[in-house]
Design a protein around this motif. Structure first.
Motif, PDB file in Angstrom:
ATOM      1  N   TYR A  44       0.844  -1.190   0.000  1.00 28.47           N
ATOM      2  CA  TYR A  44       0.000   0.000   0.000  1.00 28.47           C
ATOM      3  C   TYR A  44       0.878   1.238   0.000  1.00 28.47           C
ATOM      4  CZ  TYR A  44      -3.454  -3.454   1.425  1.00 28.47           C
ATOM      5  OH  TYR A  44      -4.259  -4.552   1.470  1.00 28.47           O
ATOM      6  N   GLN A  45       0.547   2.190  -0.877  1.00 27.71           N
ATOM      7  CA  GLN A  45       1.307   3.440  -0.899  1.00 27.71           C
ATOM      8  C   GLN A  45       0.427   4.612  -0.487  1.00 27.71           C
ATOM      9  OE1 GLN A  45       2.829   4.992  -4.670  1.00 27.71           O
ATOM     10  NE2 GLN A  45       4.663   5.723  -3.606  1.00 27.71           N
ATOM     11  N   PRO A  46       0.875   5.382   0.519  1.00 23.50           N
ATOM     12  CA  PRO A  46       0.097   6.525   0.986  1.00 23.50           C
ATOM     13  C   PRO A  46      -0.110   7.587  -0.093  1.00 23.50           C
ATOM     14  CG  PRO A  46       1.756   5.937   2.611  1.00 23.50           C
ATOM     15  CD  PRO A  46       2.047   5.137   1.375  1.00 23.50           C
ATOM     16  N   GLU A  59      -3.010   3.505  -2.100  1.00 20.47           N
ATOM     17  CA  GLU A  59      -3.192   2.723  -3.330  1.00 20.47           C
ATOM     18  C   GLU A  59      -2.677   1.316  -3.084  1.00 20.47           C
ATOM     19  OE1 GLU A  59      -1.361   4.157  -6.969  1.00 20.47           O
ATOM     20  OE2 GLU A  59      -2.164   2.460  -8.117  1.00 20.47           O
ATOM     21  N   ALA A  60      -3.510   0.343  -3.397  1.00 24.58           N
ATOM     22  CA  ALA A  60      -3.109  -1.057  -3.275  1.00 24.58           C
ATOM     23  C   ALA A  60      -2.318  -1.451  -4.515  1.00 24.58           C
ATOM     24  CB  ALA A  60      -4.350  -1.938  -3.139  1.00 24.58           C
ATOM     25  N   LEU A  61      -1.140  -2.019  -4.305  1.00 25.58           N
ATOM     26  CA  LEU A  61      -0.271  -2.419  -5.418  1.00 25.58           C
ATOM     27  C   LEU A  61       0.129  -3.873  -5.213  1.00 25.58           C
ATOM     28  CD1 LEU A  61       1.726   0.905  -5.384  1.00 25.58           C
ATOM     29  CD2 LEU A  61       0.361   0.105  -7.335  1.00 25.58           C
ATOM     30  N   ILE A  62      -0.122  -4.679  -6.216  1.00 23.39           N
ATOM     31  CA  ILE A  62       0.100  -6.120  -6.046  1.00 23.39           C
ATOM     32  C   ILE A  62       1.582  -6.472  -6.096  1.00 23.39           C
ATOM     33  CG2 ILE A  62      -0.101  -6.767  -8.475  1.00 23.39           C
ATOM     34  CD1 ILE A  62      -1.780  -9.215  -7.502  1.00 23.39           C
ATOM     35  N   PHE A  77       4.379  -9.175 -14.646  1.00 23.65           N
ATOM     36  CA  PHE A  77       3.382 -10.220 -14.844  1.00 23.65           C
ATOM     37  C   PHE A  77       1.959  -9.736 -15.135  1.00 23.65           C
ATOM     38  CE2 PHE A  77       3.452  -9.478 -10.240  1.00 23.65           C
ATOM     39  CZ  PHE A  77       2.100  -9.443  -9.915  1.00 23.65           C
ATOM     40  N   ILE A  78       1.688  -8.451 -14.975  1.00 29.49           N
ATOM     41  CA  ILE A  78       0.315  -7.979 -15.188  1.00 29.49           C
ATOM     42  C   ILE A  78      -0.119  -8.149 -16.655  1.00 29.49           C
ATOM     43  CG2 ILE A  78      -1.154  -5.902 -15.273  1.00 29.49           C
ATOM     44  CD1 ILE A  78      -1.077  -7.029 -12.510  1.00 29.49           C
ATOM     45  N   ASN A  79       0.794  -7.848 -17.586  1.00 27.80           N
ATOM     46  CA  ASN A  79       0.427  -8.000 -18.995  1.00 27.80           C
ATOM     47  C   ASN A  79       0.090  -9.436 -19.353  1.00 27.80           C
ATOM     48  OD1 ASN A  79       0.599  -5.357 -19.635  1.00 27.80           O
ATOM     49  ND2 ASN A  79       2.695  -5.459 -20.453  1.00 27.80           N
ATOM     50  N   TRP A  93      -9.222 -11.103  -6.346  1.00 23.67           N
ATOM     51  CA  TRP A  93      -8.500 -11.274  -5.079  1.00 23.67           C
ATOM     52  C   TRP A  93      -8.000  -9.920  -4.558  1.00 23.67           C
ATOM     53  CZ3 TRP A  93      -3.533 -10.048  -3.685  1.00 23.67           C
ATOM     54  CH2 TRP A  93      -3.123 -10.513  -2.426  1.00 23.67           C
ATOM     55  N   VAL A  94      -7.459  -9.106  -5.468  1.00 21.76           N
ATOM     56  CA  VAL A  94      -6.952  -7.782  -5.080  1.00 21.76           C
ATOM     57  C   VAL A  94      -8.071  -6.943  -4.463  1.00 21.76           C
ATOM     58  CG1 VAL A  94      -6.053  -5.566  -5.947  1.00 21.76           C
ATOM     59  CG2 VAL A  94      -5.066  -7.718  -6.776  1.00 21.76           C
ATOM     60  N   LEU A  95      -9.184  -6.918  -5.152  1.00 21.58           N
ATOM     61  CA  LEU A  95     -10.316  -6.105  -4.705  1.00 21.58           C
ATOM     62  C   LEU A  95     -10.785  -6.523  -3.307  1.00 21.58           C
ATOM     63  CD1 LEU A  95     -12.262  -3.893  -5.776  1.00 21.58           C
ATOM     64  CD2 LEU A  95     -13.778  -5.764  -6.466  1.00 21.58           C
ATOM     65  N   VAL A 117      -7.820   0.934  -5.904  1.00 28.38           N
ATOM     66  CA  VAL A 117      -7.515  -0.361  -6.510  1.00 28.38           C
ATOM     67  C   VAL A 117      -7.391  -0.194  -8.024  1.00 28.38           C
ATOM     68  CG1 VAL A 117      -8.441  -2.679  -6.928  1.00 28.38           C
ATOM     69  CG2 VAL A 117      -8.677  -1.642  -4.670  1.00 28.38           C
ATOM     70  N   ASN A 118      -6.328  -0.730  -8.602  1.00 27.71           N
ATOM     71  CA  ASN A 118      -6.140  -0.669 -10.060  1.00 27.71           C
ATOM     72  C   ASN A 118      -6.989  -1.724 -10.756  1.00 27.71           C
ATOM     73  OD1 ASN A 118      -3.681   1.240 -10.553  1.00 27.71           O
ATOM     74  ND2 ASN A 118      -3.105  -0.038  -8.812  1.00 27.71           N
ATOM     75  N   LEU A 119      -7.703  -1.302 -11.786  1.00 24.94           N
ATOM     76  CA  LEU A 119      -8.451  -2.270 -12.593  1.00 24.94           C
ATOM     77  C   LEU A 119      -7.793  -2.402 -13.952  1.00 24.94           C
ATOM     78  CD1 LEU A 119     -12.235  -1.436 -12.028  1.00 24.94           C
ATOM     79  CD2 LEU A 119     -10.779  -3.050 -10.790  1.00 24.94           C
ATOM     80  N   GLY A 258       4.325   9.335  -3.712  1.00 21.69           N
ATOM     81  CA  GLY A 258       5.686   9.190  -4.200  1.00 21.69           C
ATOM     82  C   GLY A 258       6.670   8.955  -3.087  1.00 21.69           C
ATOM     83  N   HIS A 259       7.874   8.641  -3.492  1.00 22.48           N
ATOM     84  CA  HIS A 259       8.900   8.268  -2.528  1.00 22.48           C
ATOM     85  C   HIS A 259       9.270   9.405  -1.589  1.00 22.48           C
ATOM     86  CE1 HIS A 259      10.253   4.794  -5.397  1.00 22.48           C
ATOM     87  NE2 HIS A 259       9.034   4.653  -4.937  1.00 22.48           N
ATOM     88  N   VAL A 260       8.978  10.655  -1.984  1.00 23.34           N
ATOM     89  CA  VAL A 260       9.275  11.777  -1.097  1.00 23.34           C
ATOM     90  C   VAL A 260       8.501  11.638   0.217  1.00 23.34           C
ATOM     91  CG1 VAL A 260       7.492  13.424  -1.865  1.00 23.34           C
ATOM     92  CG2 VAL A 260       9.720  14.271  -1.084  1.00 23.34           C
ATOM     93  N   GLN A 263       7.232   4.959   0.070  1.00 21.71           N
ATOM     94  CA  GLN A 263       7.097   3.933  -0.966  1.00 21.71           C
ATOM     95  C   GLN A 263       5.925   3.036  -0.598  1.00 21.71           C
ATOM     96  OE1 GLN A 263      10.597   1.765  -1.894  1.00 21.71           O
ATOM     97  NE2 GLN A 263      11.956   3.534  -1.728  1.00 21.71           N
ATOM     98  N   ALA A 264       5.527   2.210  -1.538  1.00 21.70           N
ATOM     99  CA  ALA A 264       4.533   1.195  -1.206  1.00 21.70           C
ATOM    100  C   ALA A 264       5.157   0.247  -0.187  1.00 21.70           C
ATOM    101  CB  ALA A 264       4.125   0.440  -2.465  1.00 21.70           C
ATOM    102  N   ALA A 265       4.375  -0.161   0.792  1.00 17.73           N
ATOM    103  CA  ALA A 265       4.902  -1.036   1.842  1.00 17.73           C
ATOM    104  C   ALA A 265       3.848  -2.069   2.218  1.00 17.73           C
ATOM    105  CB  ALA A 265       5.297  -0.207   3.056  1.00 17.73           C
TER     106      ALA A 265
END
Ligand code: C2E
Ligand code: MG
Ligand code: MG
Ligand code: MG
Length: 291
Positions: A44-46, A59-62, A77-79, A93-95, A117-119, A258-260, A263-265
């Motif tokens: 998850y990234q704030p 944001e949820a990131l797989i 692997f998403i493509n 599952w992500v949702l 959540v990214n679709l 962003g990383h400032v 990061q996603a954690a």
């Protein structure tokens, strides 16, 4: 002569194509078993309010923790998941996982943070999507207003009318809609006007060289103005430096990711972070506070 040429070509290309096809097949097999063996995780990234510095969303990131390949990033692997249709069960599952996690954090008193959540295109085209989202919200008890779904411009362009219908249905449920990677797709502004979206996410590629690149700075400023004119929120992606942050703040951008800031954690790490308070302090690449 041409036959001979053809044979040479075959000899020349076959080994590499085979290797690639084999690798693809192996990855596909691994991807299939990943679902069964529970190898996916959400990071998850704030998303941080630029005025208050408060975390307002995540944001949820797989991530894929493969037993021998280690941590695999979604770009790898998403493509393939999309092409093979595996994205449909993975996306479901992500949702479910994201909504459940968000609800658990609410129960733990960590606030009502939006979860994004990214679709993927395939998921968005599923006739069941809206019903599926309604069911997940119902099962997890998360209110629709806390869920934001991210779609890209290109994803919508296949069948615009049906995409707009889906967007309207989601909006009616109270789910928020955002356009991810804004500015990199093919959609025209006349479409954007018709999309019932709440949020524009400025793609990282526009953010990278601001404020030094005048062209990029102009693009970013224009996107922020556009969003404001259309009464949309605007989030800048991939913000890494104090200079970028200052520029975005001066231009009236609403939120940054962003990383400032962070990061996603993993869920556990994000939970620890939220327990220390909702407010974030920007820091540079060396981890030094810049304020
Ligand atoms: P995205 O949705 O545009 O997500 C933002 C990406 O930028 C994430 O990469 C994030 O870790 C990265 N990022 C954020 N801040 C910074 C920064 O300051 N600097 C840099 N260099 N990078 C930053 P990630 O997690 O590798 O995800 C890549 C893409 O994979 C995502 O781009 C999204 O398109 C896709 N993706 C991720 N999770 C899912 C998912 O659950 N479903 C689907 N369909 N796609 C997903
Ligand atoms: Mg996204
Ligand atoms: Mg993006
Ligand atoms: Mg992307």
């Amino acid at each position: 002569r041409s036959k001979e040429l053809g044979r040479n070509m075959v000899q020349f290309y076959m080994p590499t194509m085979n290797a690639r096809a084999r690798e693809r097949l192996a990855l596909e097999g691994a991807l299939r078993s990943a679902l069964v063996h529970d190898e996916f995780e959400l990071y998850y990234q704030p998303q941080v309010d630029l005025v208050t510095g408060a975390v307002v969303g995540l944001e949820a990131l797989i991530r894929w923790r493969h037993p021998s390949m280690g941590m695999v990033r979604p770009d790898r692997f998403i493509n393939l998941a999309e092409e093979t249709g595996l994205i449909v069960p993975i996306g479901a599952w992500v949702l479910r996982t994201a909504c459940r996690q968000s609800r658990a954090w609410q129960h733990a008193g960590l606030g009502h943070l939006r979860i994004a959540v990214n679709l993927s295109a395939r998921q968005f085209a599923e006739p069941n999507l809206v019903r599926e989202i309604a069911r997940v919200l119902d099962e997890t008890g998360l209110s629709a207003a806390c869920l934001e779904v991210e779609i890209t411009e290109s994803l919508v362009m296949g069948d615009v009318e049906s995409a707009i219908r889906t967007m309207r249905e989601l909006k009616q449920m109270g789910v928020q809609l955002s356009i991810d990677d804004f500015g990199t797709g093919y959609s025209s502004l006349s479409y954007l006007r018709r999309f019932p979206v709440d949020v524009l996410k400025i793609d990282r590629s526009f953010v990278r060289d601001i404020p030094f690149s005048e062209d990029d700075a102009a693009m970013v400023a224009a996107i922020i103005e556009l969003a404001r004119g259309l009464r949309m929120r605007v989030i800048a992606e991939g913000v890494e430096t104090e200079a970028q942050l200052d520029y975005l703040r001066r231009r009236g951008c609403d939120e940054v990711q962003g990383h400032v800031y962070a990061q996603a954690a993993s869920g556990a790490e994000v939970e620890r972070l939220l327990r220390t308070g909702r407010h974030m302090i920007p820091h540079d690449a060396n981890g030094m506070s810049v304020r």
